[in-house]
Design a protein around this motif. Structure first.
Motif, PDB file in Angstrom:
ATOM      1  N   GLU A 261       0.830  -1.209   0.000  1.00  0.00           N
ATOM      2  CA  GLU A 261       0.000   0.000   0.000  1.00  0.00           C
ATOM      3  C   GLU A 261       0.860   1.253   0.000  1.00  0.00           C
ATOM      4  OE1 GLU A 261      -3.521   2.048   2.733  1.00  0.00           O
ATOM      5  OE2 GLU A 261      -2.748   0.047   3.213  1.00  0.00           O
ATOM      6  N   ARG A 262       1.990   1.205   0.719  1.00  0.00           N
ATOM      7  CA  ARG A 262       2.842   2.388   0.807  1.00  0.00           C
ATOM      8  C   ARG A 262       3.715   2.553  -0.427  1.00  0.00           C
ATOM      9  NH1 ARG A 262       6.618   3.268   6.034  1.00  0.00           N
ATOM     10  NH2 ARG A 262       4.560   2.938   6.992  1.00  0.00           N
ATOM     11  N   TYR A 263       4.184   1.431  -0.982  1.00  0.00           N
ATOM     12  CA  TYR A 263       5.103   1.502  -2.124  1.00  0.00           C
ATOM     13  C   TYR A 263       4.582   0.651  -3.279  1.00  0.00           C
ATOM     14  CZ  TYR A 263       8.223   3.286   1.504  1.00  0.00           C
ATOM     15  OH  TYR A 263       8.769   4.007   2.527  1.00  0.00           O
ATOM     16  N   PRO A 264       3.510   1.077  -3.927  1.00  0.00           N
ATOM     17  CA  PRO A 264       2.936   0.272  -5.021  1.00  0.00           C
ATOM     18  C   PRO A 264       3.834   0.199  -6.245  1.00  0.00           C
ATOM     19  CG  PRO A 264       1.873   2.428  -4.886  1.00  0.00           C
ATOM     20  CD  PRO A 264       2.764   2.315  -3.684  1.00  0.00           C
ATOM     21  N   GLN A 265       4.886   0.998  -6.282  1.00  0.00           N
ATOM     22  CA  GLN A 265       5.755   0.988  -7.458  1.00  0.00           C
ATOM     23  C   GLN A 265       6.661  -0.240  -7.506  1.00  0.00           C
ATOM     24  OE1 GLN A 265       6.019   2.966  -4.819  1.00  0.00           O
ATOM     25  NE2 GLN A 265       8.086   3.802  -4.504  1.00  0.00           N
ATOM     26  N   PHE A 266       6.750  -0.981  -6.401  1.00  0.00           N
ATOM     27  CA  PHE A 266       7.629  -2.148  -6.365  1.00  0.00           C
ATOM     28  C   PHE A 266       6.824  -3.443  -6.511  1.00  0.00           C
ATOM     29  CE2 PHE A 266      10.223   0.796  -3.642  1.00  0.00           C
ATOM     30  CZ  PHE A 266      11.226   0.981  -4.581  1.00  0.00           C
ATOM     31  N   ARG A 267       7.349  -4.344  -7.327  1.00  0.00           N
ATOM     32  CA  ARG A 267       6.852  -5.718  -7.344  1.00  0.00           C
ATOM     33  C   ARG A 267       7.682  -6.494  -6.316  1.00  0.00           C
ATOM     34  NH1 ARG A 267       7.853  -4.582 -12.532  1.00  0.00           N
ATOM     35  NH2 ARG A 267       9.613  -6.035 -12.575  1.00  0.00           N
ATOM     36  N   LEU A 268       7.036  -7.023  -5.322  1.00  0.00           N
ATOM     37  CA  LEU A 268       7.740  -7.686  -4.227  1.00  0.00           C
ATOM     38  C   LEU A 268       7.772  -9.190  -4.480  1.00  0.00           C
ATOM     39  CD1 LEU A 268       9.137  -7.005  -1.554  1.00  0.00           C
ATOM     40  CD2 LEU A 268       6.970  -7.428  -0.410  1.00  0.00           C
ATOM     41  N   ARG A 269       8.950  -9.777  -4.349  1.00  0.00           N
ATOM     42  CA  ARG A 269       9.103 -11.221  -4.551  1.00  0.00           C
ATOM     43  C   ARG A 269       9.881 -11.799  -3.379  1.00  0.00           C
ATOM     44  NH1 ARG A 269      12.972 -14.110  -8.035  1.00  0.00           N
ATOM     45  NH2 ARG A 269      13.511 -12.124  -9.014  1.00  0.00           N
ATOM     46  N   LEU A 270       9.360 -12.877  -2.793  1.00  0.00           N
ATOM     47  CA  LEU A 270      10.040 -13.561  -1.697  1.00  0.00           C
ATOM     48  C   LEU A 270      10.737 -14.801  -2.218  1.00  0.00           C
ATOM     49  CD1 LEU A 270       7.418 -13.385   1.213  1.00  0.00           C
ATOM     50  CD2 LEU A 270       9.239 -11.769   0.648  1.00  0.00           C
ATOM     51  N   LEU A 271      12.006 -14.964  -1.835  1.00  0.00           N
ATOM     52  CA  LEU A 271      12.759 -16.186  -2.121  1.00  0.00           C
ATOM     53  C   LEU A 271      12.845 -16.978  -0.825  1.00  0.00           C
ATOM     54  CD1 LEU A 271      15.781 -15.117  -4.385  1.00  0.00           C
ATOM     55  CD2 LEU A 271      13.711 -16.328  -5.054  1.00  0.00           C
ATOM     56  N   ALA A 272      12.020 -17.989  -0.682  1.00  0.00           N
ATOM     57  CA  ALA A 272      11.970 -18.770   0.551  1.00  0.00           C
ATOM     58  C   ALA A 272      12.865 -20.003   0.419  1.00  0.00           C
ATOM     59  CB  ALA A 272      10.543 -19.193   0.862  1.00  0.00           C
ATOM     60  N   SER A 273      13.809 -20.138   1.338  1.00  0.00           N
ATOM     61  CA  SER A 273      14.733 -21.269   1.286  1.00  0.00           C
ATOM     62  C   SER A 273      15.345 -21.494   2.655  1.00  0.00           C
ATOM     63  CB  SER A 273      15.849 -21.013   0.261  1.00  0.00           C
ATOM     64  OG  SER A 273      16.797 -22.062   0.288  1.00  0.00           O
ATOM     65  N   LEU A 274      15.603 -22.761   2.983  1.00  0.00           N
ATOM     66  CA  LEU A 274      16.312 -23.087   4.216  1.00  0.00           C
ATOM     67  C   LEU A 274      17.813 -22.844   4.062  1.00  0.00           C
ATOM     68  CD1 LEU A 274      14.495 -26.401   5.228  1.00  0.00           C
ATOM     69  CD2 LEU A 274      14.189 -24.135   6.220  1.00  0.00           C
ATOM     70  N   GLU A 275      18.269 -22.689   2.825  1.00  0.00           N
ATOM     71  CA  GLU A 275      19.680 -22.429   2.573  1.00  0.00           C
ATOM     72  C   GLU A 275      19.953 -20.923   2.622  1.00  0.00           C
ATOM     73  OE1 GLU A 275      20.790 -24.166  -1.117  1.00  0.00           O
ATOM     74  OE2 GLU A 275      20.285 -26.212  -0.514  1.00  0.00           O
ATOM     75  N   VAL A 276      21.167 -20.574   3.029  1.00  0.00           N
ATOM     76  CA  VAL A 276      21.573 -19.170   3.065  1.00  0.00           C
ATOM     77  C   VAL A 276      21.963 -18.736   1.653  1.00  0.00           C
ATOM     78  CG1 VAL A 276      23.222 -17.502   3.984  1.00  0.00           C
ATOM     79  CG2 VAL A 276      22.334 -19.326   5.455  1.00  0.00           C
ATOM     80  N   ILE A 277      21.235 -17.803   1.091  1.00  0.00           N
ATOM     81  CA  ILE A 277      21.506 -17.330  -0.268  1.00  0.00           C
ATOM     82  C   ILE A 277      22.674 -16.360  -0.243  1.00  0.00           C
ATOM     83  CG2 ILE A 277      20.569 -15.959  -2.172  1.00  0.00           C
ATOM     84  CD1 ILE A 277      17.866 -17.129  -1.596  1.00  0.00           C
ATOM     85  N   ASP A 278      23.616 -16.581  -1.145  1.00  0.00           N
ATOM     86  CA  ASP A 278      24.770 -15.694  -1.264  1.00  0.00           C
ATOM     87  C   ASP A 278      24.328 -14.412  -1.967  1.00  0.00           C
ATOM     88  OD1 ASP A 278      27.169 -14.423  -1.597  1.00  0.00           O
ATOM     89  OD2 ASP A 278      28.178 -16.096  -2.596  1.00  0.00           O
ATOM     90  N   LEU A 279      24.202 -13.344  -1.221  1.00  0.00           N
ATOM     91  CA  LEU A 279      23.714 -12.085  -1.787  1.00  0.00           C
ATOM     92  C   LEU A 279      24.678 -11.474  -2.787  1.00  0.00           C
ATOM     93  CD1 LEU A 279      22.153 -10.444   1.407  1.00  0.00           C
ATOM     94  CD2 LEU A 279      20.962 -11.589  -0.469  1.00  0.00           C
ATOM     95  N   ARG A 280      25.920 -11.916  -2.777  1.00  0.00           N
ATOM     96  CA  ARG A 280      26.899 -11.396  -3.737  1.00  0.00           C
ATOM     97  C   ARG A 280      26.566 -11.802  -5.160  1.00  0.00           C
ATOM     98  NH1 ARG A 280      32.167 -13.686  -0.836  1.00  0.00           N
ATOM     99  NH2 ARG A 280      30.741 -15.469  -0.886  1.00  0.00           N
ATOM    100  N   GLN A 281      25.759 -12.857  -5.336  1.00  0.00           N
ATOM    101  CA  GLN A 281      25.360 -13.284  -6.677  1.00  0.00           C
ATOM    102  C   GLN A 281      24.274 -12.396  -7.266  1.00  0.00           C
ATOM    103  OE1 GLN A 281      24.226 -17.411  -6.372  1.00  0.00           O
ATOM    104  NE2 GLN A 281      26.334 -18.126  -6.417  1.00  0.00           N
ATOM    105  N   GLY A 282      23.684 -11.551  -6.441  1.00  0.00           N
ATOM    106  CA  GLY A 282      22.680 -10.626  -6.939  1.00  0.00           C
ATOM    107  C   GLY A 282      21.310 -11.220  -7.158  1.00  0.00           C
ATOM    108  N   LEU A 283      21.028 -12.401  -6.576  1.00  0.00           N
ATOM    109  CA  LEU A 283      19.725 -13.031  -6.771  1.00  0.00           C
ATOM    110  C   LEU A 283      18.649 -12.400  -5.892  1.00  0.00           C
ATOM    111  CD1 LEU A 283      20.716 -16.799  -7.001  1.00  0.00           C
ATOM    112  CD2 LEU A 283      20.352 -15.162  -8.842  1.00  0.00           C
ATOM    113  N   ALA A 284      19.046 -11.702  -4.843  1.00  0.00           N
ATOM    114  CA  ALA A 284      18.100 -11.031  -3.958  1.00  0.00           C
ATOM    115  C   ALA A 284      18.663  -9.675  -3.579  1.00  0.00           C
ATOM    116  CB  ALA A 284      17.835 -11.875  -2.714  1.00  0.00           C
ATOM    117  N   ASP A 285      17.764  -8.729  -3.321  1.00  0.00           N
ATOM    118  CA  ASP A 285      18.192  -7.398  -2.896  1.00  0.00           C
ATOM    119  C   ASP A 285      18.577  -7.381  -1.431  1.00  0.00           C
ATOM    120  OD1 ASP A 285      17.695  -6.006  -5.391  1.00  0.00           O
ATOM    121  OD2 ASP A 285      15.568  -6.286  -4.980  1.00  0.00           O
ATOM    122  N   ALA A 286      17.907  -8.210  -0.630  1.00  0.00           N
ATOM    123  CA  ALA A 286      18.164  -8.250   0.813  1.00  0.00           C
ATOM    124  C   ALA A 286      17.687  -9.595   1.333  1.00  0.00           C
ATOM    125  CB  ALA A 286      17.451  -7.103   1.535  1.00  0.00           C
ATOM    126  N   ALA A 287      18.025  -9.882   2.585  1.00  0.00           N
ATOM    127  CA  ALA A 287      17.625 -11.152   3.188  1.00  0.00           C
ATOM    128  C   ALA A 287      17.353 -10.956   4.669  1.00  0.00           C
ATOM    129  CB  ALA A 287      18.712 -12.213   2.994  1.00  0.00           C
TER     130      ALA A 287
END
Length: 299
Positions: free
Chosen positions: A117-143
């Motif tokens: 509601e506050r930021y409708p300009q963003f499409r939000l996507r959740l990456l759900a995983s039991l593994e720790v995603i390496d953010l250096r690969q650029g697959l997610a903006d944050a975790a």
């Protein structure tokens, strides 16, 4: 001659080498038999070596062809993985957050409509995983992570500390609920990720014996088993707070134990993602404050 043969020729040769048949390779690649044969001949001419030896109606890899096929297969696999990663990286108008499945479903997901509601300009996507995603690969903006912090190369925002509480469904055991630590440990017990040791130490009782009536390696399954009335367990308050407020679960005892690992929001320090992550971090801090101080919830 170019150092890079045509990709179509490499794909045709790899398929023939793996399947042992031009016909099967053509079917897999959705091209004609003659097209595959022509591509392989073109590759042999470019390399100046024989890759496939014709034996009657069959084909056999030459030794040079066998070694080349292994290297080509590895290279094509690398290209496919690089393409997958490129497609998976967030686009400019997309915000991708990596989360543990349990935290994503039980805590974060119910709060996301206010972000939308506050930021409708963003499409939000959740990456759900039991593994720790390496953010250096650029697959997610944050975790959102659980741990002691100090992740190298990442900006970090501490969210909150959790605690372990004993819970079950209000209809468990026909509504005759255990209340004392000894009664709670008499079971039937549901076992998840969490160790009973901190809670038992806080309650001053020995650890429960046996494997319990139900065991799962995912807290979402544990919470659902609780809702179904299969038993009692200890769980992080963050994962059962919503169910407790809705009356789907009840806390059985005032005994609680600190959870060893706080929640953190972490993100790579890159200018390309900094602005949208800062907006998410600010919103998330507000949600944490409302969670920790429910009396501040708007009427």
């Amino acid at each position: 001659m170019s150092a890079y043969p045509p990709l179509s020729a490499l794909r045709s040769f790899e398929a023939v080498a793996r399947l042992g048949s031009v016909t099967l390779a053509a079917a897999e690649l959705h091209v004609t038999h003659s097209a595959v044969s022509q591509q392989v001949r073109q590759l042999e001419e470019l390399l100046g070596i024989t890759l496939l030896q014709r034996e009657g109606r069959g084909l056999r890899l030459s030794e040079e062809g066998r070694l080349y096929a292994l290297q080509v297969r590895r290279a094509l696999r690398d290209i496919a993985e690089a393409t997958r990663l490129a497609r998976a990286r967030p686009s400019e108008g997309e915000l991708v957050i990596a989360v543990l499945p349990s935290f994503g479903q039980q805590w974060l997901l119910p709060r996301l409509p206010s972000f939308r509601e506050r930021y409708p300009q963003f499409r939000l996507r959740l990456l759900a995983s039991l593994e720790v995603i390496d953010l250096r690969q650029g697959l997610a903006d944050a975790a959102v992570r659980i741990g002691q912090g100090h992740w190298e190369g990442l900006a970090q925002q501490r969210l909150f500390d959790d605690e372990l509480v004993a819970v079950c469904a209000p209809h468990f055991n026909g509504g005759r609920l255990p209340r004392t630590p000894a009664e709670i440990l008499a079971g039937p017990l549901i076992h998840g990720f969490e160790s009973w040791l901190p809670w038992c130490q806080a309650a001053g009782v020995p650890l429960p014996k046996g494997d319990g009536v139900f065991t799962a390696n995912d807290s979402n399954l544990v919470v659902e088993a609780l809702r179904l009335g299969l038993g009692v367990t200890i769980e992080r308050r963050s994962l059962v707070a919503g169910a407790l407020s809705r009356g789907e679960l009840v806390q059985l005892s005032e005994v609680r134990a600190p959870y060893a690992y706080p929640y953190w929001l972490v993100w790579p320090q890159r200018e390309a993602v900094q602005a949208k992550v800062e907006l998410f971090a600010e919103w998330l801090a507000e949600q944490v404050d409302l969670y920790l101080n429910p009396e501040r919830q708007p009427l």
